[in-house]
Design an enzyme around this catalytic site. Structure first.
Site, PDB file in Angstrom:
ATOM      1  N   ASN A 157       0.806  -1.235   0.000  1.00  0.00           N
ATOM      2  CA  ASN A 157       0.000   0.000   0.000  1.00  0.00           C
ATOM      3  C   ASN A 157       0.837   1.282   0.000  1.00  0.00           C
ATOM      4  O   ASN A 157       0.372   2.312  -0.476  1.00  0.00           O
ATOM      5  CB  ASN A 157      -1.026  -0.005   1.137  1.00  0.00           C
ATOM      6  CG  ASN A 157      -0.419  -0.095   2.500  1.00  0.00           C
ATOM      7  OD1 ASN A 157       0.760  -0.432   2.644  1.00  0.00           O
ATOM      8  ND2 ASN A 157      -1.186   0.208   3.526  1.00  0.00           N
ATOM      9  N   GLU A 255       4.772  -3.433  12.308  1.00  0.00           N
ATOM     10  CA  GLU A 255       3.772  -2.364  12.129  1.00  0.00           C
ATOM     11  C   GLU A 255       2.603  -3.044  11.432  1.00  0.00           C
ATOM     12  O   GLU A 255       2.667  -3.362  10.254  1.00  0.00           O
ATOM     13  CB  GLU A 255       4.404  -1.241  11.291  1.00  0.00           C
ATOM     14  CG  GLU A 255       3.732   0.085  11.525  1.00  0.00           C
ATOM     15  CD  GLU A 255       2.720   0.366  10.451  1.00  0.00           C
ATOM     16  OE1 GLU A 255       1.541   0.019  10.686  1.00  0.00           O
ATOM     17  OE2 GLU A 255       3.094   0.900   9.411  1.00  0.00           O
ATOM     18  N   CYS A 289      -3.164   1.473   6.906  1.00  0.00           N
ATOM     19  CA  CYS A 289      -3.391   0.917   8.243  1.00  0.00           C
ATOM     20  C   CYS A 289      -3.852   1.993   9.215  1.00  0.00           C
ATOM     21  O   CYS A 289      -4.293   1.686  10.316  1.00  0.00           O
ATOM     22  CB  CYS A 289      -2.126   0.227   8.733  1.00  0.00           C
ATOM     23  SG  CYS A 289      -0.692   1.275   8.560  1.00  0.00           S
TER      24      CYS A 289
END
Ligand code: ADP
Length: 485
Positions: A157, A255, A289
Site C-alpha cells: 500500500n 507495524e 493501516c
C-alpha cells in the site's frame, strides 16, 4: 512504462550490487490493478537467493558497520536528492503497480525521500552515555552499535515509503539489509535499489529479493546471521513472523493492522471534521493501516455531519490513478473487493443505511464506489474488522465515556483521531485512547519527524523520529575499572 528514465524500471532482483534472475529462471507477472494489463515480470526467488542475499549483507556489514557516520550520512543525503530528482518517474511506478492517484504517489515519494534526509541527519547523532561510577574507581560508558543484518518485509500500500522508513535508519546506523517487497509492488523497491547504487551505497548493503514470501520469509526469520526482522503488513503474518523469529531470539519490529476510531464531538468545527474524515478514510482508496475505520459522531450533530460527509464522498472522482482528475483509484485485488462488499452487505443486513455507494463501481475491474453507511452499530462486521477499502461507517454516540469505551474496544491500537475545540477534553481523550498515535483536529498524522507505530496487536517498535534508530541498535555498557591511582 511511460517514465523518463527507463533505468528505474527493473525486471530483476538486486543482490550484492548485481541485477540477477532467480536461480531457476522462473518469474512472476506483475499487473496494473487499474486495467489488469501486465507491466512486466520479476524473478520468482526462494530460499537459495535469500541465502545469497544474507551472505552478501553479512560480508558488507563487516565494512559498512565500521564506516564513519559522516560517510553513511552523506550517501543517504544523496539518496534523498535522487529520489526527489526522479520523483515523477517513481510516482508513476507506484501508480502503475499499486493504483493510487498520481498526486498521492507524488506525495508518497516525497514522504519516502524524507526518511533518507531525516536519517542522514540522525546517523551523526547516535549518542551514548557516561554514567557516574558506582564505585570510586569505576565509570560506566554506554555505547550504541548497529545490530547487524536486517530482514525487511514490506506491503503494497506504500511500496516506497514503507521500505524507506525501514532501510534509512538501518543503513544510517551501519546495518545492512535484505528486503522482500510485496509481490504486487516490487518495482518501487527495485527502483530504490537502483538509486541506492547511484547514491554510493556499497554493494551488499541493500539487497532486494522478490519472490516466494513464505520461503524468503522463513529463511530471513530463522537464519542466525539475521539479527533483526522489520515488518509492515497484516497482523496475522506479523504474528507468524514473530513466532518464526523466536528460536534465534531476534529483535522484531512490527507495524500491523489498525482499526482507527475517528471521533467527532459536538463542540468540533464540523467542516474541518468532515474534511479530516474524508482524507483519513478515502486516502489510497481506504487501504492504509491508519485509515479511519469507525467514524463516531456525537448524536446532536450526527445528521448534519453525515449529510455533509456523504455529499463530499459521493463527489469523489473514481478512475485510473494516472488520469489527472482521479481522486480514488482501484483496489489492489479481488479479495479487497470482496471484503468491501462483505462489510457493506453485512451492515445492510443488520439494519444500516447505504447513504452513498455500496457497490463495485460501474467502471468495472477493481474499482469500488466511495461508500458511506449510516445507522451503523457495534454488532456489525465493519465495527470489528479492518475494512481496507473505501467504506465509511458512521456510528452515533452520546457521551465521552461511552465513546472512549467503544473506541478502545478492539485488539488493535495503531491510530485514532478526534475533533474537539475543548482544551480539557483534548488532553483527557488523547491520554485515554489506547493507541500509539492520535490525530487531534487532523486526519493526517504521518511525518518522518514523529514516532510512527502501534500498541496492542498493532505492533512493536516505532519508525521515524529520533526514536526510529533505536530498533536497529544494540546498547552495550563498558564498566571501566582501575581509575584510582
Ligand atoms: P496484505 O494482506 O496486505 O498483502 P500481508 O501481511 O499478507 O498483507 O503482506 C505484507 C508483506 O508480507 C508482503 O510483502 C507479503 O509478501 C509478506 N508475507 C505474506 N506472508 C508471508 C509469510 N508467510 N512470510 C513472510 N512474508 C510474508
Amino acid at each position: 512504462m511511460d517514465i523518463k528514465n527507463s533505468e528505474l524500471f527493473k525486471n530483476q532482483c538486486y543482490i550484492n550490487g548485481s541485477w540477477v534472475n532467480a536461480d531457476d529462471g522462473s518469474t512472476s507477472n506483475i499487473v496494473n490493478p487499474a486495467n489488469s494489463k501486465q507491466l512486466g515480470t520479476v524473478p520468482n526467488c526462494g530460499s537459495n537467493e535469500a541465502l545469497k542475499a544474507i551472505k552478501a549483507a553479512k560480508e558488507a556489514y563487516k565494512v559498512w558497520s565500521k564506516t564513519d557516520a559522516k560517510q553513511r550520512s552523506s550517501v543517504l543525503k544523496n539518496l534523498h536528492r535522487l529520489m526527489l530528482e526522479h520523483q515523477e518517474d517513481l510516482a508513476r511506478i507506484i501508480t502503475h503497480e499499486g493504483g493510487k492517484p498520481l498526486s498521492e504517489s507524488m506525495g508518497e515519494i516525497a514522504y519516502a525521500a524524507s526518511f533518507f534526509e531525516w536519517f542522514s541527519e540522525e546517523a551523526k547523532r547516535v549518542y551514548g552515555d557516561v554514567i557516574p561510577g558506582h564505585q570510586q574507581d569505576r565509570r560506566t560508558l554506554v555505547i550504541k552499535q548497529p545490530i547487524g543484518v536486517v530482514g525487511c518485509i514490506t506491503p503494497w500500500n506504500f511500496p516506497s515509503a514503507m521500505l524507506a522508513r525501514k532501510i534509512a535508519p538501518a543503513i544510517a546506523v551501519g546495518c545492512t539489509v535484505v528486503a522482500k517487497p510485496a509481490p504486487e509492488t516490487p518495482y518501487s523497491a527495485t527502483a530504490m535499489a537502483y538509486l541506492s547504487e547511484l547514491a554510493g551505497i556499497p554493494k551488499g548493503v541493500f539487497n532486494v529479493v522478490t519472490g516466494d514470501a513464505e520461503k524468503i520469509g522463513s529463511v530471513m526469520t530463522t537464519h542466525k546471521e539475521v539479527k533483526k526482522i522489520t515488518f509492515t503488513g497484516s497482523t496475522a503474518v506479523g504474528k507468524q513472523l514473530l513466532k518464526q523469529s523466536a528460536d534465534t531470539v531476534k529483535k522484531v519490529s512490527l507495524e500491523l493492522g489498525g482499526h482507527a476510531p475517528f471521533i467527532v464531538f459536538e463542540d468540533a468545527n464540523l467542516e474541518d471534521a468532515v474534511d479530516g474524515a474524508l482524507i483519513a478514510k478515502y486516502r489510497n482508496s481506504g487501504q492504509t493501516c491508519v485509515c479511519a475505520n469507525r467514524i463516531y459522531v456525537q448524536s446532536s450533530i450526527y445528521d448534519d455531519f453525515s449529510k455533509r460527509f456523504t455529499e463530499k464522498a459521493s463527489q469523489l472522482v473514481v478512475g485510473d490513478g494516472l488520469a489527472e482528475s482521479t481522486q480514488q483509484g482501484p483496489l489492489i485485488s479481488e479479495d479487497a473487493m470482496k471484503k468491501a462488499s462483505a462489510h457493506v452487505e453485512d451492515a445492510k443486513n443488520k439494519g444500516a443505511t447505504i447513504a452513498t455507494g455500496g457497490n463495485p463501481h460501474s467502471l468495472g475491474g477493481l474499482f469500488f464506489e466511495p461508500t458511506v453507511l449510516t445507522g451503523v452499530s457495534d454488532e456489525m462486521l465493519i465495527a470489528q474488522e479492518e475494512t481496507f477499502g473505501p467504506v465509511a461507517p458512521i456510528f452515533s454516540f452520546d457521551s465521552e465515556k461511552e465513546v472512549l469505551e467503544r473506541a478502545n474496544n478492539t485488539p488493535y491500537g495503531l491510530a485514532a483521531y478526534f475533533y474537539t475545540s475543548d482544551l480539557g477534553k483534548s488532553w483527557r481523550v488523547s491520554e485515554q485512547l489506547d493507541y500509539g498515535m492520535v490525530g487531534l483536529n487532523t486526519g493526517i498524522i504521518s511525518t518522518e519527524m514523529a514516532p510512527f507505530g502501534g500498541i496492542k496487536e498493532s505492533g512493536i517498535g516505532r519508525e521515524g523520529s529520533k526514536y526510529g534508530v533505536d530498533d536497529y541498535l544494540e546498547m552495550k555498557y563498558i564498566s571501566l575499572a582501575g581509575i584510582e591511582e
